[in-house]
Design a protein around this motif. Structure first.
Motif, PDB file in Angstrom:
ATOM      1  N   ILE A  81       0.824  -1.214   0.000  1.00 33.72           N
ATOM      2  CA  ILE A  81       0.000   0.000   0.000  1.00 33.72           C
ATOM      3  C   ILE A  81       0.860   1.268   0.000  1.00 33.72           C
ATOM      4  CG2 ILE A  81      -1.798   1.284   1.219  1.00 33.72           C
ATOM      5  CD1 ILE A  81      -2.714  -1.419   2.397  1.00 33.72           C
ATOM      6  N   ILE A  82       1.838   1.311   0.918  1.00 30.73           N
ATOM      7  CA  ILE A  82       2.585   2.559   1.102  1.00 30.73           C
ATOM      8  C   ILE A  82       3.596   2.793  -0.026  1.00 30.73           C
ATOM      9  CG2 ILE A  82       4.087   3.836   2.674  1.00 30.73           C
ATOM     10  CD1 ILE A  82       1.256   3.437   3.744  1.00 30.73           C
ATOM     11  N   LEU A  83       4.382   1.764  -0.310  1.00 34.86           N
ATOM     12  CA  LEU A  83       5.437   1.928  -1.309  1.00 34.86           C
ATOM     13  C   LEU A  83       4.902   2.475  -2.640  1.00 34.86           C
ATOM     14  CD1 LEU A  83       8.362   1.520  -0.722  1.00 34.86           C
ATOM     15  CD2 LEU A  83       8.256  -0.771  -1.675  1.00 34.86           C
ATOM     16  N   PRO A  84       3.790   1.922  -3.158  1.00 31.71           N
ATOM     17  CA  PRO A  84       3.282   2.459  -4.425  1.00 31.71           C
ATOM     18  C   PRO A  84       2.894   3.938  -4.366  1.00 31.71           C
ATOM     19  CG  PRO A  84       2.276   0.340  -3.965  1.00 31.71           C
ATOM     20  CD  PRO A  84       3.038   0.722  -2.747  1.00 31.71           C
ATOM     21  N   ILE A  85       2.329   4.376  -3.230  1.00 31.41           N
ATOM     22  CA  ILE A  85       1.935   5.789  -3.208  1.00 31.41           C
ATOM     23  C   ILE A  85       3.110   6.712  -2.885  1.00 31.41           C
ATOM     24  CG2 ILE A  85      -0.535   5.485  -2.742  1.00 31.41           C
ATOM     25  CD1 ILE A  85       0.020   5.991   0.177  1.00 31.41           C
TER      26      ILE A  85
END
Lengths: 291, 297
Positions: free
Chosen positions: A201-205
């Protein structure tokens, strides 16, 4: 800070005044621009001159077509020398360093941004401490340590100590604090593990913030001289800055390669800069974000 | 079991910050600590260290070459402060003017030098400051009827050359710092001042400068460290760490000479500690004078 000179009372006088201001500013900055470009012009010019001329005459702006040729460029691309090996080493080091620094630093930054835990503030002060103290102070003990760990003459001596990079952690943490807490919570509801939340979730954003940090770390890696110079003893492992530095002795045809090689060390960066200007500026001035 | 432990919400934060904690302990705190211990030792590479108390410090403070290096570094640092704070600030204000044409073009152009490495910049400037009659430096001073000189053999000119490299590489970056500081200033202040009849200079002095203070302090702090820790510029300019009469020797250059070239690790570590102390003292003094530690008023 504009002064509103164009008052209704005196429209003509105001307009002339504005024009004069515009021209004076422009002339001033054009002069400054020429001064800034001068070294670039000198090195570009010199890359067409024989190295022997540079040794004899130094670097200047003399434009003499009769002594200029493409010989240096031909030599750079077809001659027998180590330039492309250095180039390759630098490129590999850059890629590995950028990928690892971004991943590891983002991982750490997420820990700082998303959780409350004991020693959190203390540890974050440690991040700031590393940013505050110049690395040069630790040159000697680091050199001994790297030798003791058997990392001398290996890229790992350059890569491993820098993976959790303090400034990059700082920048990412700043970026991550703006991400709503509901996001990881939603992930937990969906059954993600704590690490799954980070990776899925975090890495992509985080992608937008990666560009600036990739450039900052890439530039540092590409231009780094002192530490690699100290820990890489083997000529086969030299990076481009080290290699170029070894050429600075005026023997043989070193200067043929030195000048055109220097030119070629900055050329790819300029091309990248023209394509990704705003990221470059954001990355290189990242320190002042919340200075 | 271990997996459950590592995946629990209580333990996860520590796993996340673990890479930093390890880096901090192994590659920062330990070296810093061993720097302190080494500074009390006589220690050669690969040999057993010998405790000698404060001998290194005593020797260092009367070491003429070291004092020369300190004075070079301090002069260089002061030079960069004088040149790389007011001028970039002024340029930022001018370029931010609404009457300025081609703002973005100039911003990018001035930024370009910071993309070149010290090695390339050093090579270019070393050759421009060559001692040949036809080097750019001698051509320029020739226009004023002077020369030819050997600039890199004169203390004054070589310091000037080092400062010119610094200005060339960092003016654009510092200008961008100030530009981003300017963006944060509310235009209402200027409008109010205009109504009160303030001229451009007064606005700069009483609005822009005070409101740019956080940016200025940031630039000041990094410049102090960077100035005192300068080494590679000198290494490139003099093609090695040995400049005539040590005119280009810096504190880190001396550290490198003692530690790497003479493998006197203990003595070199002492140089590092002294550098740390000098840099800390100057910066803390600067921050106190600027009121950074005071509560926001």
């Amino acid at each position: 800070m504009g002064t509103a000179n164009t008052t209704a009372k005196d429209p003509v006088g105001g307009k002339t005044k504005v024009l004069i201001t515009r021209i004076l500013l422009l002339v001033f900055f054009i002069i400054l621009f020429l001064l800034v470009m001068l070294p670039f012009y000198a090195i570009t010019l010199a890359s067409f001159k024989p190295g022997a001329d540079i040794i004899k005459f130094g670097l200047n702006l003399d434009f003499d077509l009769s002594s200029m040729s493409l010989k240096n460029f031909v030599y750079l691309f077809t001659g027998k020398h180590s330039y492309w090996m250095w180039f390759k080493n630098s490129l590999i080091l850059l890629l590995v360093q950028v990928v690892l620094v971004l991943l590891v630093s983002a991982f750490v930054a997420y820990g700082f941004a998303a959780y409350e835990f004991r020693f959190k503030n203390f540890l974050f002060v440690c991040v700031l401490l590393i940013m505050m103290v110049p690395f040069e102070i630790l040159l000697m003990p680091m050199y001994v340590l790297v030798n003791d760990l058997g990392m001398y003459n290996s890229f790992s001596a350059i890569i491993i100590p820098g993976m959790a990079n303090a400034s990059t952690i700082f920048f990412f943490r700043q970026y991550l604090t703006s991400i709503p807490k509901a996001l990881p919570d939603a992930g937990r509801v969906d059954g993600c593990t704590e690490y799954g939340i980070f990776f899925r979730i975090i890495l992509p954003i985080m992608k937008p913030s990666f560009a600036a940090m990739a450039i900052l770390n890439g530039m540092n890696s590409w231009n780094n001289l002192l530490w690699p110079f100290m820990v890489l003893g083997d000529g086969k492992k030299f990076t481009l800055p080290i290699g170029l530095k070894t050429l600075l002795t005026p023997y043989g045809n070193n200067y043929d390669l030195l000048i055109v090689g220097s030119f070629f060390a900055i050329f790819p960066i300029f091309v990248l800069f023209l394509c990704f200007q705003s990221y470059f500026i954001e990355g290189m001035t990242a320190g002042a974000v919340k200075g | 079991m271990l997996k459950r432990f590592l995946y629990s919400k209580k333990v996860a934060p520590y796993v996340f910050v673990l890479p930093f904690v390890l880096t901090f302990l192994i590659f920062w705190l330990y070296p810093l600590g061993s720097s302190f211990t080494m500074s009390f030792q006589e220690r050669m590479m690969g040999q057993q260290p010998k405790w000698i108390g404060f001998d290194n410090y005593q020797k260092l403070l009367t070491d003429k070459v070291f004092l020369k290096a300190v004075s070079n570094s301090v002069i260089y640092m002061i030079g960069t402060l004088v040149l790389l704070i007011p001028f970039p600030m002024l340029f930022a204000v001018l370029i931010d003017n609404k009457f300025m044409w081609g703002q973005n073009f100039f911003k990018s152009a001035f930024f370009l030098p910071s993309l070149t490495s010290v090695v390339v910049a050093g090579t270019i400037f070393r050759l421009m400051f060559g001692e040949m009659e036809t080097s750019l430096f001698n051509q320029v001073i020739g226009l004023f009827g002077a020369g030819p000189l050997k600039p890199l053999k004169s203390a004054g000119w070589s310091m000037a050359a080092l400062l010119i490299i610094a200005c060339w590489r960092w003016t654009g970056v510092n200008m961008l710092y100030f530009l981003s500081g300017l963006k944060g200033i509310d235009t209402e202040y200027y409008e109010a001042a205009s109504i009160d009849g303030a001229n451009s200079w007064q606005k700069f002095l009483y609005i822009t400068m005070p409101l740019l203070k956080p940016t200025t302090i940031y630039v000041l702090t990094i410049s102090i460290y960077a100035g005192l820790a300068m080494f590679t510029e000198s290494l490139m300019m003099f093609n090695g760490n040995n400049s005539p009469k040590n005119i280009g020797l810096t504190i880190v250059g001396y550290l490198y000479r003692q530690g790497i070239e003479k493998s006197k690790l203990g003595y070199a570590a002492t140089v590092g500690i002294v550098l740390l102390v000098v840099a800390m003292v100057i910066n803390i003094a600067q921050l106190i004078m600027n009121g950074t530690f005071k509560k926001e008023d």
